[in-house]
Design a protein around this motif. Structure first.
Motif, PDB file in Angstrom:
ATOM      1  N   ILE A 108      -4.121  -5.685   7.511  1.00 26.72           N
ATOM      2  CA  ILE A 108      -4.658  -5.495   8.862  1.00 26.72           C
ATOM      3  C   ILE A 108      -3.454  -5.294   9.764  1.00 26.72           C
ATOM      4  O   ILE A 108      -2.569  -6.152   9.818  1.00 26.72           O
ATOM      5  CB  ILE A 108      -5.467  -6.727   9.331  1.00 26.72           C
ATOM      6  CG1 ILE A 108      -6.614  -7.017   8.359  1.00 26.72           C
ATOM      7  CG2 ILE A 108      -5.997  -6.492  10.742  1.00 26.72           C
ATOM      8  CD1 ILE A 108      -7.363  -8.305   8.655  1.00 26.72           C
ATOM      9  N   VAL A 109      -3.392  -4.141  10.426  1.00 27.37           N
ATOM     10  CA  VAL A 109      -2.199  -3.826  11.226  1.00 27.37           C
ATOM     11  C   VAL A 109      -2.553  -3.883  12.723  1.00 27.37           C
ATOM     12  O   VAL A 109      -2.402  -4.898  13.356  1.00 27.37           O
ATOM     13  CB  VAL A 109      -1.647  -2.451  10.831  1.00 27.37           C
ATOM     14  CG1 VAL A 109      -0.413  -2.120  11.635  1.00 27.37           C
ATOM     15  CG2 VAL A 109      -1.302  -2.445   9.336  1.00 27.37           C
ATOM     16  N   ARG A 110      -3.156  -2.798  13.222  1.00 24.45           N
ATOM     17  CA  ARG A 110      -3.612  -2.802  14.622  1.00 24.45           C
ATOM     18  C   ARG A 110      -4.968  -3.486  14.743  1.00 24.45           C
ATOM     19  O   ARG A 110      -5.302  -4.061  15.755  1.00 24.45           O
ATOM     20  CB  ARG A 110      -3.770  -1.370  15.127  1.00 24.45           C
ATOM     21  CG  ARG A 110      -2.526  -0.667  15.533  1.00 24.45           C
ATOM     22  CD  ARG A 110      -2.883   0.649  16.209  1.00 24.45           C
ATOM     23  NE  ARG A 110      -1.713   1.374  16.624  1.00 24.45           N
ATOM     24  CZ  ARG A 110      -1.013   2.142  15.797  1.00 24.45           C
ATOM     25  NH1 ARG A 110      -1.395   2.283  14.546  1.00 24.45           N
ATOM     26  NH2 ARG A 110       0.060   2.778  16.227  1.00 24.45           N
ATOM     27  N   THR A 146      -7.706  -1.676  14.721  1.00 27.26           N
ATOM     28  CA  THR A 146      -8.676  -0.695  15.248  1.00 27.26           C
ATOM     29  C   THR A 146      -9.626  -0.217  14.155  1.00 27.26           C
ATOM     30  O   THR A 146     -10.841  -0.264  14.304  1.00 27.26           O
ATOM     31  CB  THR A 146      -7.933   0.547  15.799  1.00 27.26           C
ATOM     32  OG1 THR A 146      -6.714   0.691  15.098  1.00 27.26           O
ATOM     33  CG2 THR A 146      -7.680   0.401  17.272  1.00 27.26           C
ATOM     34  N   TYR A 158       0.793  -1.235   0.000  1.00 26.04           N
ATOM     35  CA  TYR A 158       0.000   0.000   0.000  1.00 26.04           C
ATOM     36  C   TYR A 158       0.817   1.273   0.000  1.00 26.04           C
ATOM     37  O   TYR A 158       0.262   2.350  -0.194  1.00 26.04           O
ATOM     38  CB  TYR A 158      -0.973   0.048   1.175  1.00 26.04           C
ATOM     39  CG  TYR A 158      -0.419   0.417   2.513  1.00 26.04           C
ATOM     40  CD1 TYR A 158      -0.261  -0.550   3.490  1.00 26.04           C
ATOM     41  CD2 TYR A 158      -0.097   1.728   2.844  1.00 26.04           C
ATOM     42  CE1 TYR A 158       0.210  -0.223   4.742  1.00 26.04           C
ATOM     43  CE2 TYR A 158       0.385   2.069   4.090  1.00 26.04           C
ATOM     44  CZ  TYR A 158       0.553   1.088   5.035  1.00 26.04           C
ATOM     45  OH  TYR A 158       1.015   1.418   6.279  1.00 26.04           O
ATOM     46  N   SER A 196     -10.161  -1.581  11.208  1.00 24.53           N
ATOM     47  CA  SER A 196     -10.924  -2.716  10.652  1.00 24.53           C
ATOM     48  C   SER A 196     -12.086  -3.094  11.563  1.00 24.53           C
ATOM     49  O   SER A 196     -13.190  -3.356  11.094  1.00 24.53           O
ATOM     50  CB  SER A 196      -9.993  -3.918  10.482  1.00 24.53           C
ATOM     51  OG  SER A 196      -8.880  -3.530   9.720  1.00 24.53           O
ATOM     52  N   ARG A 224      -4.347   9.355   3.194  1.00 29.00           N
ATOM     53  CA  ARG A 224      -3.013   9.764   2.727  1.00 29.00           C
ATOM     54  C   ARG A 224      -3.143  10.528   1.425  1.00 29.00           C
ATOM     55  O   ARG A 224      -2.334  11.325   1.069  1.00 29.00           O
ATOM     56  CB  ARG A 224      -2.145   8.531   2.488  1.00 29.00           C
ATOM     57  CG  ARG A 224      -1.667   7.888   3.748  1.00 29.00           C
ATOM     58  CD  ARG A 224      -0.642   6.826   3.438  1.00 29.00           C
ATOM     59  NE  ARG A 224      -1.105   5.900   2.429  1.00 29.00           N
ATOM     60  CZ  ARG A 224      -0.260   5.227   1.634  1.00 29.00           C
ATOM     61  NH1 ARG A 224       1.020   5.432   1.739  1.00 29.00           N
ATOM     62  NH2 ARG A 224      -0.706   4.398   0.742  1.00 29.00           N
ATOM     63  N   TRP A 225      -4.229  10.224   0.688  1.00 25.77           N
ATOM     64  CA  TRP A 225      -4.316  10.794  -0.665  1.00 25.77           C
ATOM     65  C   TRP A 225      -4.957  12.171  -0.646  1.00 25.77           C
ATOM     66  O   TRP A 225      -5.044  12.819  -1.664  1.00 25.77           O
ATOM     67  CB  TRP A 225      -5.151   9.878  -1.546  1.00 25.77           C
ATOM     68  CG  TRP A 225      -4.632   8.488  -1.530  1.00 25.77           C
ATOM     69  CD1 TRP A 225      -5.047   7.454  -0.746  1.00 25.77           C
ATOM     70  CD2 TRP A 225      -3.506   8.001  -2.265  1.00 25.77           C
ATOM     71  NE1 TRP A 225      -4.278   6.354  -0.968  1.00 25.77           N
ATOM     72  CE2 TRP A 225      -3.335   6.658  -1.892  1.00 25.77           C
ATOM     73  CE3 TRP A 225      -2.663   8.562  -3.196  1.00 25.77           C
ATOM     74  CZ2 TRP A 225      -2.336   5.878  -2.433  1.00 25.77           C
ATOM     75  CZ3 TRP A 225      -1.661   7.788  -3.732  1.00 25.77           C
ATOM     76  CH2 TRP A 225      -1.507   6.457  -3.349  1.00 25.77           C
ATOM     77  N   ASP A 227      -9.451  -5.235   2.407  1.00 29.57           N
ATOM     78  CA  ASP A 227      -8.553  -4.110   2.660  1.00 29.57           C
ATOM     79  C   ASP A 227      -7.136  -4.535   2.295  1.00 29.57           C
ATOM     80  O   ASP A 227      -6.861  -5.728   2.156  1.00 29.57           O
ATOM     81  CB  ASP A 227      -8.635  -3.668   4.132  1.00 29.57           C
ATOM     82  CG  ASP A 227      -8.269  -2.181   4.280  1.00 29.57           C
ATOM     83  OD1 ASP A 227      -8.516  -1.613   5.348  1.00 29.57           O
ATOM     84  OD2 ASP A 227      -7.736  -1.598   3.303  1.00 29.57           O
ATOM     85  N   ASP A 228      -6.224  -3.575   2.201  1.00 27.87           N
ATOM     86  CA  ASP A 228      -4.865  -3.935   1.777  1.00 27.87           C
ATOM     87  C   ASP A 228      -4.156  -4.739   2.853  1.00 27.87           C
ATOM     88  O   ASP A 228      -3.363  -5.620   2.579  1.00 27.87           O
ATOM     89  CB  ASP A 228      -4.049  -2.672   1.455  1.00 27.87           C
ATOM     90  CG  ASP A 228      -4.128  -1.663   2.580  1.00 27.87           C
ATOM     91  OD1 ASP A 228      -4.981  -0.770   2.499  1.00 27.87           O
ATOM     92  OD2 ASP A 228      -3.386  -1.818   3.565  1.00 27.87           O
ATOM     93  N   THR A 286      -9.463   3.426   3.826  1.00 28.03           N
ATOM     94  CA  THR A 286      -9.658   4.179   5.068  1.00 28.03           C
ATOM     95  C   THR A 286      -8.695   5.349   5.195  1.00 28.03           C
ATOM     96  O   THR A 286      -8.950   6.285   5.886  1.00 28.03           O
ATOM     97  CB  THR A 286      -9.349   3.260   6.264  1.00 28.03           C
ATOM     98  OG1 THR A 286      -8.063   2.714   6.001  1.00 28.03           O
ATOM     99  CG2 THR A 286     -10.353   2.142   6.380  1.00 28.03           C
ATOM    100  N   SER A 287      -7.583   5.273   4.479  1.00 27.28           N
ATOM    101  CA  SER A 287      -6.577   6.286   4.803  1.00 27.28           C
ATOM    102  C   SER A 287      -6.845   7.577   4.040  1.00 27.28           C
ATOM    103  O   SER A 287      -7.388   7.560   2.958  1.00 27.28           O
ATOM    104  CB  SER A 287      -5.200   5.760   4.429  1.00 27.28           C
ATOM    105  OG  SER A 287      -4.434   6.847   3.958  1.00 27.28           O
TER     106      SER A 287
HETATM  107  O1  LIG Z   1      -3.317   2.859   0.889  1.00 26.87           O
HETATM  108  S1  LIG Z   1      -3.978   3.557   1.953  1.00 26.87           S
HETATM  109  O2  LIG Z   1      -3.051   4.422   2.693  1.00 26.87           O
HETATM  110  O3  LIG Z   1      -5.144   4.299   1.505  1.00 26.87           O
HETATM  111  C1  LIG Z   1      -4.587   2.349   3.064  1.00 26.87           C
HETATM  112  C2  LIG Z   1      -3.559   2.012   4.073  1.00 26.87           C
HETATM  113  N1  LIG Z   1      -3.959   0.864   4.912  1.00 26.87           N
HETATM  114  C3  LIG Z   1      -5.363   0.936   5.370  1.00 26.87           C
HETATM  115  C4  LIG Z   1      -5.650  -0.140   6.362  1.00 26.87           C
HETATM  116  N2  LIG Z   1      -4.696  -0.076   7.475  1.00 26.87           N
HETATM  117  C5  LIG Z   1      -4.956  -1.136   8.455  1.00 26.87           C
HETATM  118  C6  LIG Z   1      -6.075  -0.702   9.356  1.00 26.87           C
HETATM  119  S2  LIG Z   1      -6.122  -1.688  10.790  1.00 26.87           S
HETATM  120  O4  LIG Z   1      -6.349  -3.065  10.370  1.00 26.87           O
HETATM  121  O5  LIG Z   1      -4.856  -1.553  11.462  1.00 26.87           O
HETATM  122  O6  LIG Z   1      -7.212  -1.220  11.618  1.00 26.87           O
HETATM  123  C7  LIG Z   1      -3.334  -0.228   6.982  1.00 26.87           C
HETATM  124  C8  LIG Z   1      -3.018   0.852   6.014  1.00 26.87           C
END
Ligand SMILES: O=S(=O)(O)CCN1CCN(CCS(=O)(=O)O)CC1
Length: 523
Positions: free
Chosen positions: A388-390, A392, A259, A394, A309-310, A385-386, A306-307
């Motif tokens: 799953i990190v934390r 929260t 991502y 999701s 960033r864009w 989604d790309d 969700t991000s």
């Molecule tokens: O490419 S983008 O920047 O638009 C999406 C980036 N991506 C969105 C989803 N989160 C995990 C959310 S969680 O699973 O940690 O809650 C990792 C980062």
């Protein structure tokens, strides 16, 4: 972070406007701070501050940045704090006047700091490892003791740097009145490439950039990645490039394709967009296998983006084709299921994932995304989604789907479970904040409130990138495997990373890294 270098053929042309335009195309790589330094007649002109490119570089600021060559940087908070002093490029006056910008993270900063302090007597003023890199480079250049240096001296200084500095780093540097330089760590973990633009008076403009999208937009061609362990030196009269250390394992960070990079960039010969389509295709096979095994039906495939960033990048005026969309569409087609954009993004809400603290992040998701009952009510939905990190974001998203009537929620991730810290420059929380840490997929599903969580397998993720460039034999997959390609990461270091990245630390002063046993090899 994003880095950029530009050298224009005509000495009377100013480079600043194009450097700022290029940085805005790299805004997704860092929204915390940005900076540009140009050079005219041996003098540097600098402007750097916290904030977005379009806010920091207004007309007035740009007009002061004169000169036909320069470098730029967009910063994203990794281990250091986000104070002004962390903005890049960094500058040292001796030797020769050097400015420097870096994407990545060093993993032996304590040793380097001690070396610079006790042996090189170079005072380091920030917590940024980029400043360490610059001072190692400057110290190596100083050894020549020459009044004027040439390419050979620079190659030697960088070669020694590559032996002394461990971790992931892609860098651009500029020597006053000499030219611009780019180099990439011996494993090629972070991306940087170069491109050329033929001017109508028969000369060449040269560009260095983290991603190829900058070259496309500015009319540069012949994009070519800087190889692992390679340095490229561009002056007004010459281009010289050399691989300085034996190619250990070329292992670019696979998260760039998952991502981090823009879909319209090509990194190391692989279109980010194509790799994300392939992630969708391969994840579809895994989804089909699991659904058949568990005898579960799915009515609709819905992406999440969700991000924010864009928000300020060139995409802001239209929907960003980010990973989850691109992959979800292919996955839906492959499974012959309807694809629906059931989540509507509110474009004008602050970035969630950089919000300090979980509470803010949780609440903020609902301000940023809205679930349309039309697409969820009464249905078994597969959300893609790309990664799953934390968990929260999701978790909130899954709850939103249920709140508007989804009867079953299956969550699919284009990346495998993330169980280890990223130490090479993509900011991940500490291990115990990772939802997959010490949990198997069914425990993760329970923690997220999903009926089922389906992950991309690691071989499939690797295949989704490698199929487009078979010459890529390895990737940095350390967040999934805990195997760190630079070979110098131990438990003590990982504990330091946790300490310096845990939520509370993020909001307070930086933590000093433990001194590891490694001493700097005398080059
Ligand atoms: O490419 S983008 O920047 O638009 C999406 C980036 N991506 C969105 C989803 N989160 C995990 C959310 S969680 O699973 O940690 O809650 C990792 C980062």
């Amino acid at each position: 972070c994003g880095i950029l270098g530009l050298l224009l053929h005509s000495p009377t042309q100013d480079a600043a406007v194009e450097i700022c335009e290029g940085l805005s195309l790299l805004q997704h790589r860092g929204q915390d701070a940005c900076g540009v330094v140009t050079c005219a007649k041996g003098r540097f002109y600098q402007c750097k501050a916290n904030g977005m490119v379009r806010d920091v570089f207004d007309k007035k600021a740009v007009s002061k940045l004169i000169g036909s060559m320069g470098i730029g940087h967009v910063r994203y908070p990794t281990a250091g704090s986000s104070a002004h002093s962390e903005a890049q490029p960094f500058y040292v006056n001796s030797p020769y006047g050097i400015v420097f910008a870096h994407n990545g993270n060093l993993t032996n900063t304590q040793d380097l700091k001690r070396f610079l302090d006790f042996e090189a007597h170079r005072h380091i003023n920030t917590e940024s490892d980029s400043e360490l890199l610059l001072n190692i480079f400057a110290n190596n250049l100083q050894k020549t003791g020459k009044f004027r240096i040439n390419e050979e001296d620079i190659f030697t200084a960088i070669k020694d740097l590559m032996i002394e500095c461990k971790g992931g780093y892609a860098c651009v540097a500029m020597l006053a009145g000499f030219g611009i330089i780019a180099f990439r760590d011996p494993c090629g973990i972070r991306p940087v490439g170069m491109a050329v633009r033929h001017t109508n008076d028969g000369g060449n403009d040269y560009l260095f950039s983290s991603e190829s999208v900058v070259a496309d937009a500015a009319g540069f061609t012949e994009w070519d990645d800087v190889k692992a362990g390679e340095a490229i030196i561009i002056t007004r009269t010459s281009v010289s490039r050399r691989t300085l250390v034996p190619n250990k394992t070329f292992a670019p960070d696979i998260f760039e394709w998952v991502y981090f990079a823009r879909p319209d960039s090509v990194l190391d010969g692989v279109s980010v967009y194509r790799s994300r389509m392939a992630m969708g295709d391969l994840l579809a096979e895994e989804v089909r296998r699991v659904l058949d095994m568990k005898n579960i039906e799915v009515d609709v495939v819905i992406p999440v983006s969700t991000s924010q960033r864009w928000k300020h990048s060139a995409y802001s005026n239209r929907q960003v084709p980010d990973t989850s969309r691109v992959a979800a569409l292919n996955l839906a087609q492959k499974l012959n299921l309807p694809y629906r954009e059931g989540f509507v993004k509110n474009r004008y809400v602050d970035r969630t994932f950089i919000m300090p603290g979980q509470q803010m992040r949780r609440k903020n998701v609902r301000r940023k995304l809205n679930a349309m009952a039309l697409e969820f009510s009464g249905k078994s939905v597969l959300i893609v989604d790309d990664s799953i990190v934390r968990g929260t974001t999701s978790k909130e998203i899954i709850q939103m789907a249920k709140d508007v009537g989804a009867v079953k929620v299956i969550f699919a991730s284009c990346a495998p479970p993330i169980r280890y810290s990223n130490v090479y420059g993509i900011d991940m929380p500490s291990r115990n904040e990772l939802i997959a840490y010490h949990r198997n997929p069914s425990q993760i599903a329970e923690a997220l409130g999903a009926d089922l969580v389906i992950y991309q397998t690691l071989p499939d993720l690797v295949r989704s990138v490698q199929q487009f460039n078979p010459k890529l034999e390895a990737f940095d997959c350390s967040v999934f495997t805990g195997e760190y390609v630079t070979g110098d990461i131990d438990e003590k270091y990982l504990e330091w990373v946790e300490a310096s990245r845990s939520e509370k630390a993020r909001l307070s002063a930086p933590v000093t890294e433990p001194s590891s046993s490694i001493t700097i090899p005398r080059p």
